[in-house]
Structures are given as structure tokens and as C-alpha cells.
Design a protein around this motif. Structure first.
Motif, PDB file in Angstrom:
ATOM      1  N   UNK A   1     -20.865 -34.077  11.109  1.00 13.18           N
ATOM      2  CA  UNK A   1     -19.457 -33.678  11.039  1.00 13.18           C
ATOM      3  C   UNK A   1     -18.754 -33.948  12.352  1.00 13.18           C
ATOM      4  N   UNK A   2     -19.448 -33.713  13.463  1.00 16.68           N
ATOM      5  CA  UNK A   2     -18.847 -33.915  14.779  1.00 16.68           C
ATOM      6  C   UNK A   2     -18.924 -35.368  15.245  1.00 16.68           C
TER       7      UNK A   2
ATOM      8  N   UNK B   1     -12.422 -27.750  19.248  1.00 12.96           N
ATOM      9  CA  UNK B   1     -11.758 -29.034  19.489  1.00 12.96           C
ATOM     10  C   UNK B   1     -12.547 -30.200  18.900  1.00 12.96           C
ATOM     11  N   UNK B   2     -13.026 -29.991  17.653  1.00 16.26           N
ATOM     12  CA  UNK B   2     -13.793 -31.015  16.924  1.00 16.26           C
ATOM     13  C   UNK B   2     -15.087 -31.392  17.637  1.00 16.26           C
TER      14      UNK B   2
ATOM     15  N   UNK C   1     -14.757 -15.358  16.626  1.00 17.07           N
ATOM     16  CA  UNK C   1     -15.836 -15.318  15.630  1.00 17.07           C
ATOM     17  C   UNK C   1     -15.742 -16.449  14.614  1.00 17.07           C
ATOM     18  N   UNK C   2     -14.540 -16.964  14.380  1.00 19.55           N
ATOM     19  CA  UNK C   2     -14.377 -18.062  13.423  1.00 19.55           C
ATOM     20  C   UNK C   2     -15.043 -19.348  13.895  1.00 19.55           C
ATOM     21  N   UNK C   3     -15.294 -19.453  15.204  1.00 21.91           N
ATOM     22  CA  UNK C   3     -15.843 -20.686  15.775  1.00 21.91           C
ATOM     23  C   UNK C   3     -17.304 -20.552  16.181  1.00 21.91           C
ATOM     24  N   UNK C   4     -17.956 -19.452  15.763  1.00 18.80           N
ATOM     25  CA  UNK C   4     -19.331 -19.207  16.190  1.00 18.80           C
ATOM     26  C   UNK C   4     -20.263 -19.114  14.983  1.00 18.80           C
ATOM     27  N   UNK C   5     -21.487 -19.626  15.164  1.00 17.98           N
ATOM     28  CA  UNK C   5     -22.505 -19.628  14.122  1.00 17.98           C
ATOM     29  C   UNK C   5     -23.812 -20.019  14.784  1.00 17.98           C
TER      30      UNK C   5
ATOM     31  N   UNK D   1     -26.734 -38.906  22.564  1.00 13.06           N
ATOM     32  CA  UNK D   1     -25.366 -39.416  22.382  1.00 13.06           C
ATOM     33  C   UNK D   1     -24.449 -38.337  21.816  1.00 13.06           C
ATOM     34  N   UNK D   2     -23.240 -38.270  22.367  1.00 13.38           N
ATOM     35  CA  UNK D   2     -22.249 -37.334  21.870  1.00 13.38           C
ATOM     36  C   UNK D   2     -22.463 -35.893  22.259  1.00 13.38           C
ATOM     37  N   UNK D   3     -23.506 -35.601  23.004  1.00 12.80           N
ATOM     38  CA  UNK D   3     -23.818 -34.219  23.348  1.00 12.80           C
ATOM     39  C   UNK D   3     -22.754 -33.622  24.257  1.00 12.80           C
ATOM     40  N   UNK D   4     -22.401 -32.364  23.996  1.00 11.23           N
ATOM     41  CA  UNK D   4     -21.457 -31.626  24.836  1.00 11.23           C
ATOM     42  C   UNK D   4     -22.256 -30.851  25.882  1.00 11.23           C
TER      43      UNK D   4
END
Length: 256
Positions: A252-253, A213-214, A189-193, A100-103
């Protein structure tokens, strides 16, 4: 090129699907080196990933996904994506029993009569997002990847969208959201981990992830995007030591 036989008897080959003239200049570093994506995934996963790829069962169900890039045809001479470049992603409904909710990329299992793998990817994308298949230009296909949680053997089909049309969640019981996500956001880089799952103190999963995008993009989709970016030479250095708990990020997502 690497040939193999799909589960429906169709022949598949990793490599470009059209001439270079029909491929945007910024995608050619990818389409000219599709095996680089496989190498990137294998090198990241180590011997376990290589062994899994070698020993996957022939009974795995053949499937394909559409990795659809929008964006101008031409770009700077360094081959970086144009400022309007994006990729099409879907998010599964939270009410589904599995994942469920998987992108994910649009795609799914082969159906009888499909022109596998390209026809399967286009049909599934149309069913999920409402895109017009004849507006899409398939430019390459990658080697297949085993996805053990689903039991699929997945061939990613790389495609370009010269003139993107409207998309939507066709069946909201299956798909909660369809998004064209800018590559500049994914590459930031701010959106990667990395995300990690541990059980009783032992690590059972670690892999690249994105927060855009959340949405949390991880697993097969996050790993494939990371490998594509590396192979294409689009990567911007990011902090690979930023490792976050997968459960916390899913909470969180709102993706579980």
C-alpha cells in the motif's frame, strides 16, 4: 546513567546531555527517564529481545540516529507536546537494494574522527537532509539498541530544534523524501496499529506501526517512536489488537 565503550573507543552514557533549563518542558519526562525507553522495548519484545540485547556481538558496527523534535519550548503543565511539535523522518529511495522505501531517522555508522554518538548523528543528518548542525540542541542519548538486519548497534540521540531550518533529500539516489511529521498525526489512534509478518502460518515478526503522510513507519523506527511516546507519557490509547499484514501495508505504501 549507563556507561559503555563504543566501537571507536569513545565513551557513551545514557542520559541527559544538557541542563534541564535547556530542555523543553515537554521533553523532560523523556530525558529524565531514558532507561524507560529501553524497558518499553524489552517489555514489548519479551525474553527474546532481552536475550538479544545481552548477547549482541561486540563486532556490531557502532551507529547513531538523530531523533529530532521541533516545537515550541514551553507547553501545558501536563507535559503534552505543543501543537507545533514534529519529528524529522527520512524515506530511503525505492531503488536501493537494502530496505528500499524504508522510513527512518537520519543517521548511520560512525566515521573516523566523529564525536560519537552525537557527532555521528549530526553529521549523518546534515548529509541526508541538509540541516545545519549548529541549529540543533542535543538533549539526551539513549542506551544502544542492536539492529540485527543491518548489523549495527545504534545509539539514538534525542535533540530539539528551536528554530527549524529548511531540509531536503540531499542525495535522491539514497533518500527519496525528508519530512517533518507532526506528533499529533503520529499520536492519533486512527494512525496507529501493529504489523505482522508470518511464514508458513507462524508469526516471525509483530511490532507497532504508524501510517502518516502515505508512509508506513515500522520496524526499528516505529518501535522506538512507540517506546518514546510511552515513556514520555504522550500516548493516547489506541487499538493494539488492530494487527495488519506487513506485506500488504508495504504494498500500500509502495515501500518494497
Amino acid at each position: 546513567m549507563t556507561d559503555r565503550t563504543g566501537g571507536d573507543g569513545a565513551r557513551t552514557a545514557a542520559g541527559p546531555l544538557t541542563s534541564n533549563d535547556a530542555i523543553p518542558s515537554w521533553l523532560r519526562s523523556l530525558t529524565d527517564n531514558v532507561d524507560g525507553v529501553t524497558d518499553s522495548v524489552n517489555n514489548r519484545g519479551g525474553d527474546r529481545t532481552k536475550l538479544l540485547a545481552l548477547t549482541r556481538k561486540r563486532s556490531a558496527r557502532p551507529a547513531s540516529v538523530l531523533v529530532l523534535f521541533g516545537g515550541s519550548f514551553d507547553t501545558a503543565e501536563d507535559g503534552t507536546p505543543p501543537v507545533d511539535a514534529d519529528v524529522l523522518l527520512t524515506q530511503r529511495a525505492n531503488t536501493l537494494r537494502n530496505h528500499p522505501g524504508q522510513v527512518a531517522f537520519p543517521g548511520g555508522a560512525v566515521d573516523p574522527g566523529d564525536d560519537y554518538p552525537v557527532g555521528t548523528a549530526l553529521r549523518e543528518a546534515q548529509e541526508e537532509t541538509g540541516l545545519a548542525p549548529d541549529s540543533v540542541v542535543p538533549v539526551a542519548q539513549l542506551r544502544s539498541f542492536p539492529v540485527p538486519p543491518s548489523g549495527f548497534d545504534v545509539v539514538p540521540v534525542i535533540a530539539h530544534w528551536p528554530t527549524p531550518g529548511p531540509v531536503r533529500a540531499v542525495d535522491q539516489g539514497e533518500t527519496a523524501r525528508v519530512a517533518r511529521v507532526p506528533l499529533r498525526d503520529l499520536l492519533s489512534p486512527d494512525n496507529r496499529f501493529q504489523v505482522q509478518r508470518s511464514v508458513m502460518g507462524g508469526r516471525v515478526y509483530r511490532g507497532p506501526a504508524f501510517w502518516v503522510e502515505d508512509m508506513l513507519v515500522w520496524g526499528f523506527t516505529g518501535g522506538l517512536l512507540a517506546a518514546i511516546f510511552e515513556t514520555a507519557g504522550w500516548d493516547i490509547p489506541w487499538d493494539t489488537d488492530d494487527v495488519r499484514d506487513l506485506g500488504d501495508m508495504l504494498d500500500r505504501a509502495g515501500q518494497r
